[in-house]
Scaffold this motif. Structure first.
Motif, PDB file in Angstrom:
ATOM      1  N   VAL D  10       0.853  -1.199   0.000  1.00 11.22           N
ATOM      2  CA  VAL D  10       0.000   0.000   0.000  1.00 11.22           C
ATOM      3  C   VAL D  10       0.889   1.250   0.000  1.00 11.22           C
ATOM      4  CG1 VAL D  10      -1.718   1.329   1.298  1.00 11.22           C
ATOM      5  CG2 VAL D  10      -1.916  -1.189   1.148  1.00 11.22           C
ATOM      6  N   ARG D  11       1.920   1.236   0.859  1.00  8.82           N
ATOM      7  CA  ARG D  11       2.888   2.338   0.904  1.00  8.82           C
ATOM      8  C   ARG D  11       3.569   2.523  -0.452  1.00  8.82           C
ATOM      9  NH1 ARG D  11       7.913   1.449   1.311  1.00  8.82           N
ATOM     10  NH2 ARG D  11       7.759  -0.548   2.408  1.00  8.82           N
ATOM     11  N   GLU D  12       3.992   1.411  -1.057  1.00  6.42           N
ATOM     12  CA  GLU D  12       4.690   1.519  -2.336  1.00  6.42           C
ATOM     13  C   GLU D  12       3.773   2.068  -3.433  1.00  6.42           C
ATOM     14  OE1 GLU D  12       8.048  -2.009  -1.865  1.00  6.42           O
ATOM     15  OE2 GLU D  12       6.212  -2.440  -2.984  1.00  6.42           O
ATOM     16  N   MET D  13       2.522   1.629  -3.461  1.00  9.67           N
ATOM     17  CA  MET D  13       1.612   2.063  -4.520  1.00  9.67           C
ATOM     18  C   MET D  13       1.151   3.501  -4.304  1.00  9.67           C
ATOM     19  SD  MET D  13      -0.531  -1.472  -5.110  1.00  9.67           S
ATOM     20  CE  MET D  13      -1.344  -1.024  -6.639  1.00  9.67           C
ATOM     21  N   VAL D  14       0.901   3.876  -3.063  1.00  7.96           N
ATOM     22  CA  VAL D  14       0.514   5.266  -2.774  1.00  7.96           C
ATOM     23  C   VAL D  14       1.696   6.193  -3.071  1.00  7.96           C
ATOM     24  CG1 VAL D  14      -0.087   6.891  -0.923  1.00  7.96           C
ATOM     25  CG2 VAL D  14      -1.289   4.688  -1.106  1.00  7.96           C
ATOM     26  N   GLY D  15       2.915   5.704  -2.788  1.00 12.08           N
ATOM     27  CA  GLY D  15       4.106   6.478  -3.113  1.00 12.08           C
ATOM     28  C   GLY D  15       4.666   7.264  -1.947  1.00 12.08           C
ATOM     29  N   THR D  16       4.121   7.081  -0.759  1.00  9.92           N
ATOM     30  CA  THR D  16       4.659   7.750   0.428  1.00  9.92           C
ATOM     31  C   THR D  16       4.325   6.900   1.645  1.00  9.92           C
ATOM     32  OG1 THR D  16       4.707   9.788   1.727  1.00  9.92           O
ATOM     33  CG2 THR D  16       2.564   9.122   0.861  1.00  9.92           C
ATOM     34  N   ASP D  17       5.104   7.054   2.718  1.00  9.63           N
ATOM     35  CA  ASP D  17       4.799   6.265   3.915  1.00  9.63           C
ATOM     36  C   ASP D  17       3.867   6.996   4.869  1.00  9.63           C
ATOM     37  OD1 ASP D  17       6.581   8.148   4.774  1.00  9.63           O
ATOM     38  OD2 ASP D  17       7.980   6.744   5.709  1.00  9.63           O
ATOM     39  N   ALA D  18       3.679   8.316   4.616  1.00 12.19           N
ATOM     40  CA  ALA D  18       2.792   9.068   5.511  1.00 12.19           C
ATOM     41  C   ALA D  18       2.403  10.377   4.846  1.00 12.19           C
ATOM     42  CB  ALA D  18       3.470   9.345   6.852  1.00 12.19           C
ATOM     43  N   GLU D  19       1.194  10.845   5.186  1.00  9.75           N
ATOM     44  CA  GLU D  19       0.783  12.180   4.733  1.00  9.75           C
ATOM     45  C   GLU D  19      -0.218  12.728   5.743  1.00  9.75           C
ATOM     46  OE1 GLU D  19      -1.107  11.965   0.845  1.00  9.75           O
ATOM     47  OE2 GLU D  19      -1.963  10.007   1.284  1.00  9.75           O
ATOM     48  N   THR D  20      -0.169  14.051   5.932  1.00  9.84           N
ATOM     49  CA  THR D  20      -1.087  14.686   6.867  1.00  9.84           C
ATOM     50  C   THR D  20      -2.129  15.440   6.059  1.00  9.84           C
ATOM     51  OG1 THR D  20       0.685  14.913   8.481  1.00  9.84           O
ATOM     52  CG2 THR D  20      -1.265  16.283   8.807  1.00  9.84           C
ATOM     53  N   LEU D  21      -3.398  15.087   6.301  1.00 10.25           N
ATOM     54  CA  LEU D  21      -4.472  15.623   5.462  1.00 10.25           C
ATOM     55  C   LEU D  21      -5.586  16.227   6.308  1.00 10.25           C
ATOM     56  CD1 LEU D  21      -4.844  12.610   2.975  1.00 10.25           C
ATOM     57  CD2 LEU D  21      -3.639  14.777   2.575  1.00 10.25           C
ATOM     58  N   ASP D  66     -17.135   0.493   8.952  1.00 14.08           N
ATOM     59  CA  ASP D  66     -18.070   1.442   9.553  1.00 14.08           C
ATOM     60  C   ASP D  66     -17.483   2.207  10.739  1.00 14.08           C
ATOM     61  OD1 ASP D  66     -19.948   0.579   7.725  1.00 14.08           O
ATOM     62  OD2 ASP D  66     -20.720  -0.978   9.089  1.00 14.08           O
ATOM     63  N   THR D  67     -16.243   1.926  11.088  1.00 11.13           N
ATOM     64  CA  THR D  67     -15.642   2.592  12.245  1.00 11.13           C
ATOM     65  C   THR D  67     -15.581   4.103  12.016  1.00 11.13           C
ATOM     66  OG1 THR D  67     -14.317   0.643  12.753  1.00 11.13           O
ATOM     67  CG2 THR D  67     -13.562   2.746  13.683  1.00 11.13           C
ATOM     68  N   ALA D  68     -16.015   4.846  13.009  1.00 11.21           N
ATOM     69  CA  ALA D  68     -15.973   6.311  12.932  1.00 11.21           C
ATOM     70  C   ALA D  68     -14.537   6.796  13.053  1.00 11.21           C
ATOM     71  CB  ALA D  68     -16.828   6.909  14.055  1.00 11.21           C
ATOM     72  N   ILE D  69     -14.201   7.830  12.313  1.00 11.94           N
ATOM     73  CA  ILE D  69     -12.826   8.337  12.339  1.00 11.94           C
ATOM     74  C   ILE D  69     -12.749   9.770  12.836  1.00 11.94           C
ATOM     75  CG2 ILE D  69     -12.039   6.788  10.498  1.00 11.94           C
ATOM     76  CD1 ILE D  69     -12.243   9.205   8.586  1.00 11.94           C
ATOM     77  N   SER D  70     -13.891  10.313  13.283  1.00 12.85           N
ATOM     78  CA  SER D  70     -13.843  11.698  13.764  1.00 12.85           C
ATOM     79  C   SER D  70     -12.980  11.762  15.020  1.00 12.85           C
ATOM     80  CB  SER D  70     -15.255  12.200  14.066  1.00 12.85           C
ATOM     81  OG  SER D  70     -15.864  11.361  15.002  1.00 12.85           O
ATOM     82  N   GLY D  71     -12.051  12.713  15.052  1.00  8.64           N
ATOM     83  CA  GLY D  71     -11.160  12.848  16.199  1.00  8.64           C
ATOM     84  C   GLY D  71      -9.928  11.971  16.136  1.00  8.64           C
ATOM     85  N   ALA D  72      -9.838  11.096  15.133  1.00  6.94           N
ATOM     86  CA  ALA D  72      -8.660  10.227  15.033  1.00  6.94           C
ATOM     87  C   ALA D  72      -7.414  11.058  14.759  1.00  6.94           C
ATOM     88  CB  ALA D  72      -8.863   9.195  13.932  1.00  6.94           C
ATOM     89  N   ARG D  73      -6.298  10.635  15.361  1.00  4.10           N
ATOM     90  CA  ARG D  73      -5.035  11.320  15.110  1.00  4.10           C
ATOM     91  C   ARG D  73      -4.189  10.605  14.066  1.00  4.10           C
ATOM     92  NH1 ARG D  73      -3.026  11.979  21.196  1.00  4.10           N
ATOM     93  NH2 ARG D  73      -3.851   9.847  21.117  1.00  4.10           N
ATOM     94  N   GLU D  74      -4.267   9.251  14.059  1.00  2.00           N
ATOM     95  CA  GLU D  74      -3.447   8.487  13.120  1.00  2.00           C
ATOM     96  C   GLU D  74      -4.271   7.337  12.555  1.00  2.00           C
ATOM     97  OE1 GLU D  74       0.923   7.558  13.653  1.00  2.00           O
ATOM     98  OE2 GLU D  74       0.085   5.568  14.074  1.00  2.00           O
ATOM     99  N   ILE D  75      -4.345   7.279  11.236  1.00  2.00           N
ATOM    100  CA  ILE D  75      -5.054   6.179  10.577  1.00  2.00           C
ATOM    101  C   ILE D  75      -4.056   5.447   9.693  1.00  2.00           C
ATOM    102  CG2 ILE D  75      -6.938   5.544   9.024  1.00  2.00           C
ATOM    103  CD1 ILE D  75      -8.406   8.064   9.964  1.00  2.00           C
ATOM    104  N   ALA D  76      -3.913   4.140   9.947  1.00  2.00           N
ATOM    105  CA  ALA D  76      -2.956   3.321   9.196  1.00  2.00           C
ATOM    106  C   ALA D  76      -3.703   2.460   8.196  1.00  2.00           C
ATOM    107  CB  ALA D  76      -2.148   2.448  10.142  1.00  2.00           C
ATOM    108  N   ILE D  77      -3.165   2.366   6.992  1.00  3.63           N
ATOM    109  CA  ILE D  77      -3.775   1.570   5.926  1.00  3.63           C
ATOM    110  C   ILE D  77      -2.718   0.618   5.400  1.00  3.63           C
ATOM    111  CG2 ILE D  77      -4.960   1.663   3.698  1.00  3.63           C
ATOM    112  CD1 ILE D  77      -5.836   4.522   4.439  1.00  3.63           C
ATOM    113  N   PHE D  78      -3.060  -0.671   5.353  1.00  2.00           N
ATOM    114  CA  PHE D  78      -2.043  -1.684   5.047  1.00  2.00           C
ATOM    115  C   PHE D  78      -2.717  -2.960   4.550  1.00  2.00           C
ATOM    116  CE2 PHE D  78      -2.711  -1.240   9.711  1.00  2.00           C
ATOM    117  CZ  PHE D  78      -3.356  -2.435   9.995  1.00  2.00           C
ATOM    118  N   PRO D  79      -1.926  -3.859   3.949  1.00  6.77           N
ATOM    119  CA  PRO D  79      -2.464  -5.164   3.545  1.00  6.77           C
ATOM    120  C   PRO D  79      -2.693  -6.040   4.784  1.00  6.77           C
ATOM    121  CG  PRO D  79      -0.349  -4.684   2.470  1.00  6.77           C
ATOM    122  CD  PRO D  79      -0.507  -3.705   3.576  1.00  6.77           C
ATOM    123  N   PRO D  80      -3.420  -7.166   4.621  1.00  6.10           N
ATOM    124  CA  PRO D  80      -3.518  -8.131   5.729  1.00  6.10           C
ATOM    125  C   PRO D  80      -2.110  -8.482   6.210  1.00  6.10           C
ATOM    126  CG  PRO D  80      -4.985  -8.767   3.945  1.00  6.10           C
ATOM    127  CD  PRO D  80      -4.165  -7.608   3.429  1.00  6.10           C
TER     128      PRO D  80
END
Lengths: 148, 84, 148, 84
Positions: D10-21, D66-80
């Motif tokens: 996921v990191r390789e395809m997105v092209g970065t290891d982190a971004e602040t949005l 369905d998990t709510a993300i309001s107020g989250a500070r860090e969201i990680a996205i990755f393969p199984p």
């Protein structure tokens, strides 16, 4: 190939495992089981008597049986004899295999059989000065029987 | 002549770890050997009193009561093993 | 108490087991499981990526679950991260208990769960110059599911 | 503002290891986040194309669609995870 050894002196778990794995890159799992003398209820020493002409041969027969059941498993089984103190290691079984299931199973099989079938007799010395020979245990026979 | 070897409390009760004996002609099986040995001393008799607690190996092979002992070089008598 | 650790450097199986057993005379059994990188079909290197904020916490959660299931078991679970070569050790689980059954069971449980639930991603480099990310394995899920 | 972190392919395809949005107001769940992220670049779209191969952790806790993300500070996205 699973090699059995019988010795009075202590063994080195890391050296034994390293010897088993040396130069191999096809083994994914190594299990090292160490049996220790427990100071149950005031035990001060445990002496293992063995039958020099027979004990190692019986141990090697058990090891060969394990090697035949799990052909991909390599191993070393070392048993000490003589007088041992609580906390000392008394038996070491190291097995290695491509996958962990066989290494665990072979190590457990070897231990279950060593506990019942190896020709050792244990003499316990107690804090009150008494000593007694250990009787064969029913639960160990049950543990070994699950492999039949 | 046959070498008898004893281990654990059998050894302690017999009073020696080994003895070399000439067996009488009528002693041809393990059971007959134990019967005959039990007549040799009070120690032998006490050690062998409960046969359910006695195990025998003939030339380093586990043996039963009916195992023949003619030609055996070493017969070991000991309690059930207690393992490692 | 089973302590989880995460590190890039190699571990010392004998030192880890000695630390676990130090000063104890109530433990009769120690199981040390070592997982090794296999050179299957031309693998030249394996890189484990982890999630620094999460991986160790998940490992400790698995270790706490094992300690709750087997209250008499003490242990250490160490996982390495980074780039590893065939033959190198990648994971160590050491368990100790008064009797061998619990030590074996807890070590197998820890390994089954570490193989499936620990947040690592593996990247394999091959002799032909290619590399690929490993997919999650169905057989490891089955091994973990037998504890449910 | 939320920190997005990516791992493995996921990191390789997105092209970065982190971004602040800064997330749009309508993005309140994990599923909505993935839908919105997929519009940000071809790399994001490719990485997130097969949602069955995507796992998400919100503030280091595994999360569902369905998990709510309001107020989250860090969201990680990755393969199984492939474990040890």
């Amino acid at each position: 190939m699973i090699a059995a050894r019988l010795q009075a002196q202590a063994f080195d778990i890391a050296a034994e495992q390293a010897a088993l794995l040396a130069g191999r890159t096809d083994l994914g799992a190594a299990v090292a089981f160490t049996g220790l003398v427990r100071a149950d209820d005031g035990l001060v020493a445990l002496t293992l008597e063995h039958y020099p002409a027979m004990t190692l041969a019986q141990m090697q027969a058990i090891a060969d049986e394990a090697a035949a059941r799990w052909p991909g498993v390599f191993g070393t089984a070392i048993h000490r004899h003589g007088r041992l103190l609580p906390g000392e290691a008394i038996v070491l079984v190291v097995t290695a295999s491509s996958h962990r299931g066989d290494a665990f199973a072979a190590a457990q099989y070897l231990m279950d059989w060593l506990k019942t079938h190896a020709p050792f007799w244990k003499r316990e010395e107690w804090a009150d000065g008494t000593a007694r020979w250990v009787e064969a245990k029913v639960e160990d026979d049950a543990a070994a029987a699950r492999w039949d | 002549m046959v070498q008898l070897v004893y281990f654990a409390w059998v050894r302690e009760m017999v009073g020696t770890d080994a003895e070399t004996l000439a067996l009488p002609a009528h002693v041809t099986t393990v059971a007959e050997l134990l019967d005959w040995l039990a007549t040799r001393s009070d120690g032998h008799a006490a050690a062998l009193a409960d046969r359910s607690r006695i195990r025998v190996a003939v030339d380093q092979q586990f043996a039963g009561a009916d195992t023949a002992i003619s030609g055996a070089r070493e017969i070991a008598i000991f309690p059930p093993v207690t393992g490692g």
